[in-house]
Design a protein around this motif. Structure first.
Motif, PDB file in Angstrom:
ATOM      1  N   THR A  99       0.809  -1.220   0.000  1.00 34.09           N
ATOM      2  CA  THR A  99       0.000   0.000   0.000  1.00 34.09           C
ATOM      3  C   THR A  99       0.840   1.266   0.000  1.00 34.09           C
ATOM      4  O   THR A  99       0.367   2.313  -0.387  1.00 34.09           O
ATOM      5  CB  THR A  99      -0.932   0.051   1.225  1.00 34.09           C
ATOM      6  OG1 THR A  99      -0.129   0.155   2.414  1.00 34.09           O
ATOM      7  CG2 THR A  99      -1.810  -1.191   1.304  1.00 34.09           C
TER       8      THR A  99
ATOM      9  N   ASN B  30      -3.374   1.753  -7.839  1.00 33.57           N
ATOM     10  CA  ASN B  30      -3.510   0.613  -6.941  1.00 33.57           C
ATOM     11  C   ASN B  30      -4.351   1.009  -5.735  1.00 33.57           C
ATOM     12  O   ASN B  30      -5.235   0.265  -5.296  1.00 33.57           O
ATOM     13  CB  ASN B  30      -2.125   0.145  -6.501  1.00 33.57           C
ATOM     14  CG  ASN B  30      -2.174  -0.952  -5.454  1.00 33.57           C
ATOM     15  OD1 ASN B  30      -2.445  -0.685  -4.278  1.00 33.57           O
ATOM     16  ND2 ASN B  30      -1.928  -2.180  -5.875  1.00 33.57           N
ATOM     17  N   ASN B  31      -4.065   2.180  -5.197  1.00 31.26           N
ATOM     18  CA  ASN B  31      -4.855   2.705  -4.088  1.00 31.26           C
ATOM     19  C   ASN B  31      -4.732   4.223  -4.033  1.00 31.26           C
ATOM     20  O   ASN B  31      -3.855   4.820  -4.688  1.00 31.26           O
ATOM     21  CB  ASN B  31      -4.437   2.079  -2.746  1.00 31.26           C
ATOM     22  CG  ASN B  31      -3.057   2.520  -2.275  1.00 31.26           C
ATOM     23  OD1 ASN B  31      -2.845   3.656  -1.878  1.00 31.26           O
ATOM     24  ND2 ASN B  31      -2.102   1.588  -2.324  1.00 31.26           N
ATOM     25  N   GLN B  33      -4.853   7.457  -1.101  1.00 29.36           N
ATOM     26  CA  GLN B  33      -4.754   7.732   0.335  1.00 29.36           C
ATOM     27  C   GLN B  33      -5.026   9.201   0.608  1.00 29.36           C
ATOM     28  O   GLN B  33      -4.740  10.054  -0.237  1.00 29.36           O
ATOM     29  CB  GLN B  33      -3.357   7.350   0.828  1.00 29.36           C
ATOM     30  CG  GLN B  33      -2.973   5.920   0.511  1.00 29.36           C
ATOM     31  CD  GLN B  33      -1.564   5.563   0.908  1.00 29.36           C
ATOM     32  OE1 GLN B  33      -0.982   6.158   1.818  1.00 29.36           O
ATOM     33  NE2 GLN B  33      -0.982   4.567   0.235  1.00 29.36           N
ATOM     34  N   LEU B  48      -7.078   4.920   3.647  1.00 24.28           N
ATOM     35  CA  LEU B  48      -6.652   4.376   2.359  1.00 24.28           C
ATOM     36  C   LEU B  48      -7.828   3.648   1.727  1.00 24.28           C
ATOM     37  O   LEU B  48      -8.568   2.932   2.421  1.00 24.28           O
ATOM     38  CB  LEU B  48      -5.484   3.412   2.580  1.00 24.28           C
ATOM     39  CG  LEU B  48      -4.892   2.664   1.383  1.00 24.28           C
ATOM     40  CD1 LEU B  48      -3.415   2.383   1.625  1.00 24.28           C
ATOM     41  CD2 LEU B  48      -5.626   1.360   1.084  1.00 24.28           C
ATOM     42  N   ARG B  50      -8.656   1.143  -1.653  1.00 20.97           N
ATOM     43  CA  ARG B  50      -8.060   0.387  -2.741  1.00 20.97           C
ATOM     44  C   ARG B  50      -8.883   0.558  -4.014  1.00 20.97           C
ATOM     45  O   ARG B  50     -10.060   0.921  -3.966  1.00 20.97           O
ATOM     46  CB  ARG B  50      -7.953  -1.088  -2.360  1.00 20.97           C
ATOM     47  CG  ARG B  50      -7.089  -1.320  -1.139  1.00 20.97           C
ATOM     48  CD  ARG B  50      -7.054  -2.782  -0.743  1.00 20.97           C
ATOM     49  NE  ARG B  50      -6.385  -2.986   0.535  1.00 20.97           N
ATOM     50  CZ  ARG B  50      -5.080  -3.154   0.669  1.00 20.97           C
ATOM     51  NH1 ARG B  50      -4.300  -3.167  -0.397  1.00 20.97           N
ATOM     52  NH2 ARG B  50      -4.547  -3.326   1.870  1.00 20.97           N
ATOM     53  N   SER B  51      -8.282   0.245  -5.136  1.00 21.38           N
ATOM     54  CA  SER B  51      -8.943   0.483  -6.422  1.00 21.38           C
ATOM     55  C   SER B  51     -10.205  -0.355  -6.603  1.00 21.38           C
ATOM     56  O   SER B  51     -11.078   0.017  -7.396  1.00 21.38           O
ATOM     57  CB  SER B  51      -7.968   0.203  -7.571  1.00 21.38           C
ATOM     58  OG  SER B  51      -7.531  -1.144  -7.530  1.00 21.38           O
ATOM     59  N   GLU B  53     -12.362  -0.901  -4.207  1.00 17.80           N
ATOM     60  CA  GLU B  53     -13.338  -0.443  -3.214  1.00 17.80           C
ATOM     61  C   GLU B  53     -14.010   0.829  -3.711  1.00 17.80           C
ATOM     62  O   GLU B  53     -13.409   1.626  -4.439  1.00 17.80           O
ATOM     63  CB  GLU B  53     -12.653  -0.179  -1.869  1.00 17.80           C
ATOM     64  CG  GLU B  53     -12.017  -1.423  -1.265  1.00 17.80           C
ATOM     65  CD  GLU B  53     -11.246  -1.117   0.006  1.00 17.80           C
ATOM     66  OE1 GLU B  53     -10.428  -0.169  -0.007  1.00 17.80           O
ATOM     67  OE2 GLU B  53     -11.448  -1.850   0.993  1.00 17.80           O
ATOM     68  N   THR B  91      -1.739   9.083  -4.544  1.00 12.34           N
ATOM     69  CA  THR B  91      -2.045   7.866  -5.270  1.00 12.34           C
ATOM     70  C   THR B  91      -0.806   6.980  -5.432  1.00 12.34           C
ATOM     71  O   THR B  91       0.327   7.467  -5.513  1.00 12.34           O
ATOM     72  CB  THR B  91      -2.599   8.178  -6.672  1.00 12.34           C
ATOM     73  OG1 THR B  91      -1.687   9.036  -7.359  1.00 12.34           O
ATOM     74  CG2 THR B  91      -3.955   8.853  -6.576  1.00 12.34           C
TER      75      THR B  91
END
Lengths: 113, 112
Positions: A99, B30-31, B33, B48, B50-51, B53, B91
């Motif tokens: 992450t 990917n995610n 934040q 955070l 995620r992609s 969600e 990102t």
């Protein structure tokens, strides 16, 4: 600040002098980053490290170099400081290589006169 | 250029009201934040998403993500004076570039 310190916290230096900023972590995290923050530009990545002696350039790397000889320390060097490098510098760390959630140090305010 | 762009650049509301900030980005991620920065301090990670969600909650924070529009929003409900800060989206590229790309931030002021 998640066991991350920066030194010095404030520095005033003259144009043309070398400057080294230190980031120290006690978290044993793999990744370390150096950013600069300027009004109107947000945070911009200078260099980052993904392991001891493993570094890569970021968005604004010109005029900066870095070194990482130990997991806990990441040094940022301005070889010959210029007024355009007056900024607030932040170090960040992350452990999670998925992450990349980051923890930030308190910052170093650098003024180049 | 910055990957994430926040909107508005500044927002001023009364205590107790809800605050909404938006972030747009350019490439596949990917995610995403969100971080908060109090004046003179380092950034603090808030949440955070995620992609895969679409919505996430954490206390008074609600984050949404629309990958088709490449945008996200951060909602702070029942704002407090202590929420006064700058808020940044960041990102992580789907290409796994080992780094975050930050937007320029939204300066939020909560008036008592």
């Amino acid at each position: 600040d998640a066991g991350i310190t920066q030194s010095p916290r404030h520095k005033v230096t003259e144009t043309g002098t070398p400057v080294t900023l230190r980031c120290h972590q006690t978290e044993n995290h793999r990744y370390m980053y150096w950013y600069r923050q300027d009004p109107g530009h947000g945070l911009r990545l200078i260099h980052y490290s993904y392991g001891v002696k493993d570094t890569d350039k970021g968005e604004v790397s010109d005029g900066y170099s870095v070194s990482r000889s130990k997991t806990e320390d990441f040094l940022l060097t301005l070889e010959s400081a210029t007024s355009s490098q007056t900024s607030v510098y932040f170090c960040a760390i992350t452990e999670d290589g998925g992450t990349y959630e980051q923890y930030f140090g308190p910052g170093t305010r650098l003024t180049v006169t | 250029s910055q990957q994430g762009e926040e909107d508005p650049q500044a927002l001023s509301i009364q205590e107790g009201e809800n605050a909404t900030m938006n972030c747009s980005y350019k490439t596949s991620i990917n995610n995403l934040q969100w971080y908060r920065q109090n004046s003179g301090r380092g950034l603090v990670h808030l949440i955070l998403i995620r992609s895969n969600e679409r919505e996430k909650h954490s206390g008074r924070l609600r984050v949404t993500l629309d990958t088709s529009k490449k945008s996200s929003s951060l909602l702070i409900t029942a704002s407090r004076a202590a929420d006064t800060a700058s808020y940044f989206c960041a990102t992580v590229s789907i290409q796994g570039a080992q780094k975050l790309v930050f937007g320029q931030g939204t300066r939020l002021t909560i008036n008592p």
